[in-house]
Scaffold this motif. Structure first.
Motif, PDB file in Angstrom:
ATOM      1  N   SER A  49       0.819  -1.204   0.000  1.00  0.00           N
ATOM      2  CA  SER A  49       0.000   0.000   0.000  1.00  0.00           C
ATOM      3  C   SER A  49       0.857   1.259   0.000  1.00  0.00           C
ATOM      4  N   GLU A  52       2.147   1.897  -3.478  1.00  0.00           N
ATOM      5  CA  GLU A  52       1.073   2.343  -4.364  1.00  0.00           C
ATOM      6  C   GLU A  52       0.777   3.829  -4.147  1.00  0.00           C
ATOM      7  N   THR A  56       1.262   7.008  -6.823  1.00  0.00           N
ATOM      8  CA  THR A  56       0.177   7.883  -7.271  1.00  0.00           C
ATOM      9  C   THR A  56       0.341   9.321  -6.778  1.00  0.00           C
ATOM     10  N   THR A 167      -8.736   1.352  -3.541  1.00  0.00           N
ATOM     11  CA  THR A 167      -7.773   2.428  -3.738  1.00  0.00           C
ATOM     12  C   THR A 167      -8.204   3.608  -2.883  1.00  0.00           C
TER      13      THR A 167
END
Length: 397
Positions: A49, A52, A56, A167
């Motif tokens: 996580s 990720e 982003t 997400t």
């Protein structure tokens, strides 16, 4: 706030750790483990996580706040605060300790404060970063942190909804209004009115969520509600009058304290470069092969070149086999079995007759199904059940 301002991502450590534990710790064979039985579900899920979010959001500054697991000023103010919460599982505690060792190897600052919770630490860091001219994004699954959202200060929340694969959604005032029916500035007063069962915050007896939202939309704040009691008719007026002390106490308990004594400067939170020699030993120690295969990518992420996609050394579609035989796939969420494993297993299954699905959409069909199931007593032809829920956390489902 201008997009040119540097971004600081602040992570609610325990929120993400618990999420990772319940996503992977309850899976096949009791979760992810090393060949010697060390639990790694939290380490794996947390790092996944984290990377990720870095991909982003591309933060230049990063910090993770953790609770210390010791009484805080709220416990001193109310002995019942969080009293009904179960003790954390032992394997989760061990996993979090190992995670913090890994984060240390990645040069990611872990911030704590004696007498305060992680939420308070995040609040203090958010204010400090905002004052210094940063865009601040707080990653958490905890709605309590919505109270910190402030457009003018450039503070938002990356909210993790329940569920393994979700997400994070960036929350500002509009998103909070859509989800809760109130604004971020009203979150504390909302809890003062209807309480918070998960934290043992009582609120006003008899005032539920819908009534709290209605009152806040009409009067704006807890203070205005009480100064307008003569305008509130019926049972709610009496409930509010009788619950004034509880409301004020609950308001105090629910408010995040941003004046936390933290001896840290923003430059301490700046992402630092990592190297193979720093992270490879710790990843090997906990047999996190998934990340060992991506070391070049990890080095890019922590070098300020997060926007450049670097593929792992192995093929995208190659599966990595963990020491406990749990298979982890790099590019999707089918982490426990490879395509080849699934095909091989399916070839061994003999289906005696064609499966004809039936939709149970009437009470009569449901009764028929119940009668059929009552006759299924042969252990050689077991009945399998699968249920879908809205959350892995029972209290949220």
């Amino acid at each position: 706030m201008s997009a040119n301002f540097p971004t600081a991502v602040l992570i609610d450590g325990h929120s993400l750790a618990f999420r990772s534990y319940y996503a992977f710790g309850k899976s096949r064979s009791g979760g992810l483990k090393t060949s010697t039985g060390i639990p790694t579900s939290v380490c794996f899920g947390f790092l996944k996580s984290l990377l990720e979010v870095m991909e982003t959001q591309k933060p230049e500054y990063l910090a993770i706040a953790f609770d210390l697991g010791k009484p805080t000023f709220r416990h001193e103010a109310d002995k019942n605060y969080k009293a009904d919460r179960a003790e954390a599982p032992e394997d989760l505690i061990v996993d979090v300790e190992n995670l913090q060792e890994i984060l240390g190897a990645f040069n990611i600052p872990i911030i704590t404060a004696a007498g305060y919770e992680a939420d308070d630490v995040l609040g203090a860091l958010a204010q400090k970063a905002s004052t210094a001219g940063f865009r601040v994004k707080i990653l958490s699954g905890d709605q309590d942190l919505f109270q910190l959202i402030d457009v003018e200060k450039g503070i938002s929340v990356l909210h993790l909804a329940a569920g393994k694969g979700s997400t994070p959604q960036e929350f500002g005032p509009e998103e909070v209004k859509e989800k809760l029916g109130i604004l971020p500035t009203q979150v504390v007063d909302y809890k003062a009115l209807c309480g918070d069962a998960s934290d043992n915050i009582s609120g006003v007896r008899g005032i539920g969520k819908k009534t709290a939202v209605k009152l806040l939309n009409e009067y704006g704040s807890l203070a205005e509600i009480y100064s307008s009691l003569n305008k509130i008719k019926g049972a709610n007026q009496k409930k509010l009058e009788e619950g004034k002390v509880e409301a004020e106490h609950s308001q105090f308990m629910a408010r995040i304290e941003v004046n936390v004594p933290i001896d840290i400067e923003m430059e301490d939170l700046q992402l630092k470069k990592i190297s193979r020699s720093e992270i490879e030993p710790i990843l090997q120690k906990f047999e996190l092969q998934h990340f060992l295969n991506q070391i070049p990518y990890l080095e890019q992420q922590f070098s300020g070149l997060a926007g450049i996609q670097v593929l792992p050394e192995e093929s995208e579609n190659k599966q990595e086999e963990k020491s406990d035989n749990i298979l982890v796939e790099e590019e999707n969420d089918d982490w426990f079995f490879s395509t080849e494993d699934t095909k091989a297993a399916q070839q061994q299954i003999t289906i005696k007759s064609e499966i004809k699905p039936q939709i149970i959409d009437t009470p009569e069909k449901l009764n028929q199904l119940v009668n059929i199931l009552k006759e299924q007593k042969n252990h050689e032809t077991p009945v399998a059940w699968d249920t879908e829920t809205t959350s892995l956390e029972p209290r949220d489902a």
